[in-house]
Design a protein around this motif. Structure first.
Motif, PDB file in Angstrom:
ATOM      1  N   CYS A   1       0.815  -1.228   0.000  1.00  0.00           N
ATOM      2  CA  CYS A   1       0.000   0.000   0.000  1.00  0.00           C
ATOM      3  C   CYS A   1       0.844   1.272   0.000  1.00  0.00           C
ATOM      4  O   CYS A   1       0.407   2.310  -0.478  1.00  0.00           O
ATOM      5  CB  CYS A   1      -0.973  -0.004   1.174  1.00  0.00           C
ATOM      6  SG  CYS A   1      -0.208   0.378   2.770  1.00  0.00           S
TER       7      CYS A   1
ATOM      8  N   ARG B   1       1.472   3.043   2.496  1.00  0.00           N
ATOM      9  CA  ARG B   1       0.968   4.000   3.486  1.00  0.00           C
ATOM     10  C   ARG B   1       1.010   3.476   4.919  1.00  0.00           C
ATOM     11  O   ARG B   1       0.992   4.243   5.866  1.00  0.00           O
ATOM     12  CB  ARG B   1      -0.483   4.375   3.155  1.00  0.00           C
ATOM     13  CG  ARG B   1      -0.658   5.166   1.875  1.00  0.00           C
ATOM     14  CD  ARG B   1      -2.104   5.598   1.692  1.00  0.00           C
ATOM     15  NE  ARG B   1      -3.012   4.467   1.707  1.00  0.00           N
ATOM     16  CZ  ARG B   1      -3.318   3.729   0.650  1.00  0.00           C
ATOM     17  NH1 ARG B   1      -2.786   4.031  -0.525  1.00  0.00           N
ATOM     18  NH2 ARG B   1      -4.130   2.712   0.735  1.00  0.00           N
TER      19      ARG B   1
ATOM     20  N   ARG C   1       5.880   2.490   5.293  1.00  0.00           N
ATOM     21  CA  ARG C   1       6.335   3.875   5.394  1.00  0.00           C
ATOM     22  C   ARG C   1       7.494   4.024   6.371  1.00  0.00           C
ATOM     23  O   ARG C   1       8.464   4.706   6.087  1.00  0.00           O
ATOM     24  CB  ARG C   1       5.144   4.707   5.897  1.00  0.00           C
ATOM     25  CG  ARG C   1       5.034   6.110   5.359  1.00  0.00           C
ATOM     26  CD  ARG C   1       3.630   6.682   5.588  1.00  0.00           C
ATOM     27  NE  ARG C   1       2.889   6.098   6.689  1.00  0.00           N
ATOM     28  CZ  ARG C   1       2.946   6.501   7.955  1.00  0.00           C
ATOM     29  NH1 ARG C   1       3.730   7.496   8.283  1.00  0.00           N
ATOM     30  NH2 ARG C   1       2.214   5.924   8.891  1.00  0.00           N
TER      31      ARG C   1
END
Ligand SMILES: [Zn+2]
Ligand SMILES: [Zn+2]
Length: 372
Positions: free
Chosen positions: A101, A103, A108
């Motif tokens: 993803c 995110r 991240r």
């Protein structure tokens, strides 16, 4: 050539039930995505676990997370593969099963897209109820979304050779390039002689291992591995009945390492009991790389003293990302120069997915591949 109106796909409707061949309308290619005409869809041990409901996935679902096919339609903005090579209709491509993803915290903060909390995986968590339904490789076509790692096949490589380690290859690239590399001159013991084990052994050879010992079975699998050139020694533990017989096999493996145990032991079995055995196959100061326990098969009794006494580095490795697939594809020319990988593959027509799954479970084939 008139375009086909619909596409056949193997659907898992309910856990534990037989698979059905269904037809779905062929969608047009999404923005920055593409439609690929399936040529081969790999059958993996994970697919059997999916069918039996061992993993929490939505249904109904088109199965198949490993695939190779030809570009059928490019969506707006889809011009290049991951390497920057221009893509054209008819190009032969492989694609990564998952999209991270970007995110979540692992993506991240921890720089670990393999551990993404929201991974979208073709053939695993994209149900047919969410359009487009054609989201698995066991089908005439698959719809690949924006963000998919698509890589063009190198010239002159037999697609079946690429399929031999379609999922096992990138899995082991991740494990051996990032988690615990094989060092030149090492003695390596590989537990398991399925695709993951043989991919581990083949990459250990390429990495410069002095000796690679494959511990697995049944005999027929080990014979094919030897004929293909994977593994220096092949030891059958599958047919050793009872603890006494298993201990004898393990003692023989230690002997083959020169009496001290392996510098590196790689677990590619998936049965929890294998870990207790593997801990005893490493030398003092060696490493144990655990890759096979992808499905939660429960607890196993181990002797933790072995970890301290042997001063082991015990390392786990989970799945792979698109980058690992790209590295696997780059390695294919070197792999096929040395090993006859296509020999590991048994082909089944799409209609015979049930037979392919049964043969994988029985271990009567090494790598089953469905042909669309
Ligand atoms: Zn797989
Ligand atoms: Zn993520």
């Amino acid at each position: 050539m008139s375009a086909p109106q619909n596409s056949r796909a193997v659907v898992l409707s309910e856990f534990g039930r037989s698979l059905e061949l269904q037809r779905f309308p062929l969608p047009s290619a999404p923005e920055r995505g593409m439609i690929v005409a399936g040529r081969y869809g790999g059958v993996c041990g994970t697919d059997r676990h999916l069918q039996l409901g061992h993993l929490e996935v939505p249904t109904p679902l088109v199965l198949g997370h490993e695939g190779l096919g030809t570009v059928y339609e490019l969506g707006h903005g889809a011009k290049y593969d991951v390497d920057g090579t221009a893509l054209h209709i008819g190009d032969e491509v492989l694609w990564a099963s998952s999209i991270a993803c970007g995110r979540c915290v692992p993506c991240r903060m921890h720089r670990e897209p393999t551990l993404c909390e929201n991974r979208r995986t073709y053939g695993v968590n994209r149900p047919t109820t969410v359009e487009p339904a054609l989201s698995g490789s066991w089908a005439d076509h698959i719809c690949l979304h924006e963000g998919t790692t698509v890589v063009r096949m190198p010239e002159g490589i037999d697609p079946l050779a690429a399929m031999a380690f379609a999922c096992a290859g990138p899995t082991m690239v991740h494990a051996l390039f990032e988690r615990r590399p094989v060092r030149v001159g090492e003695t390596v013991v590989v537990q398991g002689s399925g695709p993951v084990g043989l991919a581990a052994a083949a990459l250990a050879h390429l990495s410069g291992a002095a000796r690679v010992i494959v511990v697995g079975g049944p005999d027929q699998r080990l014979r094919v591995a030897a004929e293909v050139g994977i593994g220096d020694e092949h030891v059958n533990i599958v047919d050793a009945d009872g603890a006494g017989a298993q201990d004898e096999v393990l003692a023989r493996v230690i002997e083959l390492t020169g009496g001290r145990g392996a510098d590196l032991v790689i677990e590619c079995v998936g049965a929890p009991a294998a870990v207790a055995q593997g801990l005893r196959l490493a030398r003092r100061g060696g490493s144990y790389l655990v890759v096979g326990q992808y499905t939660d098969n429960g607890d196993a009794s181990i002797n933790p003293h072995q970890i301290v006494y042997r001063q082991l580095d015990v390392v786990g490795s989970w799945a792979f990302t698109g980058a690992h697939l790209v590295e696997y594809v780059r390695l294919l020319p070197a792999l096929v120069r040395r090993f006859d990988l296509a020999r590991l593959v048994t082909i089944y027509p799409l209609e015979e997915s049930a037979a392919a799954l049964a043969d994988v479970e029985r271990g009567s084939v090494i790598k089953a591949v469905l042909r669309a």
